[in-house]
Write an enzyme that holds these catalytic residues in place. Sequence first.
Site, PDB file in Angstrom:
ATOM      1  N   SER A   9       6.637 -12.965  -4.002  1.00 14.83           N
ATOM      2  CA  SER A   9       5.461 -12.344  -4.606  1.00 14.83           C
ATOM      3  C   SER A   9       5.613 -12.377  -6.127  1.00 14.83           C
ATOM      4  O   SER A   9       6.538 -11.777  -6.682  1.00 14.83           O
ATOM      5  CB  SER A   9       5.331 -10.899  -4.134  1.00 14.83           C
ATOM      6  OG  SER A   9       4.422 -10.222  -4.989  1.00 14.83           O
ATOM      7  N   HIS A  34       3.137 -16.167  -3.577  1.00 12.16           N
ATOM      8  CA  HIS A  34       2.235 -15.079  -3.188  1.00 12.16           C
ATOM      9  C   HIS A  34       1.669 -14.444  -4.446  1.00 12.16           C
ATOM     10  O   HIS A  34       2.413 -13.947  -5.295  1.00 12.16           O
ATOM     11  CB  HIS A  34       3.008 -14.049  -2.359  1.00 12.16           C
ATOM     12  CG  HIS A  34       2.166 -12.954  -1.778  1.00 12.16           C
ATOM     13  ND1 HIS A  34       1.370 -13.125  -0.668  1.00 12.16           N
ATOM     14  CD2 HIS A  34       1.990 -11.674  -2.176  1.00 12.16           C
ATOM     15  CE1 HIS A  34       0.743 -11.978  -0.391  1.00 12.16           C
ATOM     16  NE2 HIS A  34       1.105 -11.087  -1.289  1.00 12.16           N
ATOM     17  N   ASP A  36      -0.640 -11.642  -5.969  1.00 13.74           N
ATOM     18  CA  ASP A  36      -1.292 -10.357  -5.693  1.00 13.74           C
ATOM     19  C   ASP A  36      -2.418 -10.112  -6.681  1.00 13.74           C
ATOM     20  O   ASP A  36      -2.173  -9.896  -7.869  1.00 13.74           O
ATOM     21  CB  ASP A  36      -0.264  -9.227  -5.764  1.00 13.74           C
ATOM     22  CG  ASP A  36       0.670  -9.262  -4.565  1.00 13.74           C
ATOM     23  OD1 ASP A  36       1.896  -9.271  -4.751  1.00 13.74           O
ATOM     24  OD2 ASP A  36       0.153  -9.311  -3.429  1.00 13.74           O
ATOM     25  N   MET A  38      -5.296  -7.779  -7.824  1.00 11.84           N
ATOM     26  CA  MET A  38      -5.678  -6.369  -7.665  1.00 11.84           C
ATOM     27  C   MET A  38      -6.774  -6.006  -8.681  1.00 11.84           C
ATOM     28  O   MET A  38      -6.696  -6.411  -9.846  1.00 11.84           O
ATOM     29  CB  MET A  38      -4.469  -5.466  -7.907  1.00 11.84           C
ATOM     30  CG  MET A  38      -3.296  -5.767  -6.991  1.00 11.84           C
ATOM     31  SD  MET A  38      -1.907  -4.641  -7.359  1.00 11.84           S
ATOM     32  CE  MET A  38      -0.605  -5.417  -6.374  1.00 11.84           C
ATOM     33  N   HIS A  67      -3.531 -12.798  -2.265  1.00 12.72           N
ATOM     34  CA  HIS A  67      -3.710 -11.563  -1.499  1.00 12.72           C
ATOM     35  C   HIS A  67      -4.669 -10.699  -2.291  1.00 12.72           C
ATOM     36  O   HIS A  67      -4.306 -10.187  -3.350  1.00 12.72           O
ATOM     37  CB  HIS A  67      -2.342 -10.905  -1.322  1.00 12.72           C
ATOM     38  CG  HIS A  67      -2.384  -9.556  -0.681  1.00 12.72           C
ATOM     39  ND1 HIS A  67      -1.308  -8.693  -0.703  1.00 12.72           N
ATOM     40  CD2 HIS A  67      -3.364  -8.912   0.012  1.00 12.72           C
ATOM     41  CE1 HIS A  67      -1.623  -7.584  -0.066  1.00 12.72           C
ATOM     42  NE2 HIS A  67      -2.860  -7.687   0.377  1.00 12.72           N
ATOM     43  N   MET A  69      -6.446  -7.577  -3.062  1.00  9.30           N
ATOM     44  CA  MET A  69      -6.557  -6.130  -2.916  1.00  9.30           C
ATOM     45  C   MET A  69      -7.720  -5.703  -3.815  1.00  9.30           C
ATOM     46  O   MET A  69      -7.540  -5.170  -4.916  1.00  9.30           O
ATOM     47  CB  MET A  69      -5.238  -5.461  -3.321  1.00  9.30           C
ATOM     48  CG  MET A  69      -4.145  -5.726  -2.286  1.00  9.30           C
ATOM     49  SD  MET A  69      -2.466  -5.535  -2.905  1.00  9.30           S
ATOM     50  CE  MET A  69      -2.196  -7.165  -3.588  1.00  9.30           C
ATOM     51  N   MET A 142       0.756  -5.259   6.116  1.00  8.63           N
ATOM     52  CA  MET A 142       1.384  -4.563   4.977  1.00  8.63           C
ATOM     53  C   MET A 142       2.410  -3.576   5.513  1.00  8.63           C
ATOM     54  O   MET A 142       2.113  -2.803   6.426  1.00  8.63           O
ATOM     55  CB  MET A 142       0.329  -3.790   4.178  1.00  8.63           C
ATOM     56  CG  MET A 142      -0.690  -4.645   3.456  1.00  8.63           C
ATOM     57  SD  MET A 142       0.032  -5.657   2.173  1.00  8.63           S
ATOM     58  CE  MET A 142       0.658  -4.433   1.059  1.00  8.63           C
ATOM     59  N   ASP A 206      15.460   4.935   2.503  1.00  9.40           N
ATOM     60  CA  ASP A 206      15.510   6.335   2.049  1.00  9.40           C
ATOM     61  C   ASP A 206      16.785   6.598   1.284  1.00  9.40           C
ATOM     62  O   ASP A 206      17.418   7.634   1.470  1.00  9.40           O
ATOM     63  CB  ASP A 206      15.449   7.286   3.264  1.00  9.40           C
ATOM     64  CG  ASP A 206      14.122   7.133   3.993  1.00  9.40           C
ATOM     65  OD1 ASP A 206      13.146   6.773   3.294  1.00  9.40           O
ATOM     66  OD2 ASP A 206      14.078   7.297   5.193  1.00  9.40           O
TER      67      ASP A 206
HETATM   68  C1  DX5 Z   1       2.071  -4.991  -2.716  1.00  8.60           C
HETATM   69  C2  DX5 Z   1       1.983  -6.509  -2.652  1.00  8.60           C
HETATM   70  C3  DX5 Z   1       3.266  -7.151  -2.155  1.00  8.60           C
HETATM   71  C4  DX5 Z   1       4.456  -6.784  -3.060  1.00  8.60           C
HETATM   72  C5  DX5 Z   1       5.757  -7.247  -2.416  1.00  8.60           C
HETATM   73  O1  DX5 Z   1       0.773  -4.467  -2.928  1.00  8.60           O
HETATM   74  O2  DX5 Z   1       0.946  -6.897  -1.768  1.00  8.60           O
HETATM   75  O3  DX5 Z   1       3.083  -8.556  -2.116  1.00  8.60           O
HETATM   76  O4  DX5 Z   1       4.284  -7.438  -4.309  1.00  8.60           O
HETATM   77  O5  DX5 Z   1       6.770  -6.975  -3.366  1.00  8.60           O
HETATM   78  P1  DX5 Z   1       8.107  -6.217  -2.859  1.00  8.60           P
HETATM   79  O6  DX5 Z   1       8.837  -7.243  -2.016  1.00  8.60           O
HETATM   80  O7  DX5 Z   1       8.825  -5.876  -4.127  1.00  8.60           O
HETATM   81  O8  DX5 Z   1       7.633  -5.039  -2.075  1.00  8.60           O
HETATM   82 ZN    ZN Z   2       0.735  -9.065  -1.495  1.00  8.74          ZN
END
Ligand code: DX5
Ligand code: ZN
Length: 250
Positions: A9, A34, A36, A38, A67, A69, A142, A206
Amino acid sequence: GVTAKIAPSMLSSDFANLASEAERMLNCGADWLHMDIMDGHFVPNLTIGAPVIESLRKHTKAYLDCHLMVTNPLDYVEPLGKAGASGFTFHVEISKDNWQELVQRIKSKGMRPGVALKPGTSVEEVYPLVEGANPVEMVLVMTVEPGFGGQKFMPEMMDKVRSLRNRYPSLDIEVSPSLISFCNFSWALWDGIAGIGLGEVCTKVDGGLGPSTIAEAASAGANCIVAGSSVFGAPEPAHVISLMRKSVED
Ligand code: DX5
Ligand code: ZN
């Protein structure tokens, strides 16, 4: 059967050097990148849009696994198709009534349609999109609340992956957890035991150390693995990528 796709990502990359970060990941063995996207509305974070995808496309032929969002994915089909995006994964939580039109439009722009579901959404919500006349070709489960990288993996999401794998044996199922977030974990220890595969690798759960999340995701049936912080945070990203691939394909 399904093949493993390891997709770092880029949210965890240095956005000021996106092209070289992309090349670095591909040289480390990544299959997809990947991306993201947003909008600061569907999730409380704002990242990149079509102009950045367009610029990145000038530097790489790699599969750009976008992706979205965003609240209105339909608005981004045209710009992202033109920009050279490869995959377009929208969230099932947006209005479901016009998803057929959305999938049709995504395909008409030469992109691969996918649907993503947040941790709070039940897996049944995506069945109609996989079985419909105009089906999506990938489901992104997710395993963190969308919006940020580096969060804790939610193992209870593996039930959704198992349900999807049982119902659709050859569907691409992508998970986007923080696969291996090292907190109190020494890389020396990792290098020491990496040879015996991920199954034995402990990760932070955790704050403590628990069973490896990648092995859990892979054994539940995920074949597309998204990871940001665990890859970009590693001294040897190629090592992590090859161990992830091994875990999925074994
Ligand atoms: C979160 C993204 C994921 C995230 C994954 O909203 O959709 O793709 O970047 O990154 P890590 O592996 O750091 O959770
Ligand atoms: Zn993502």
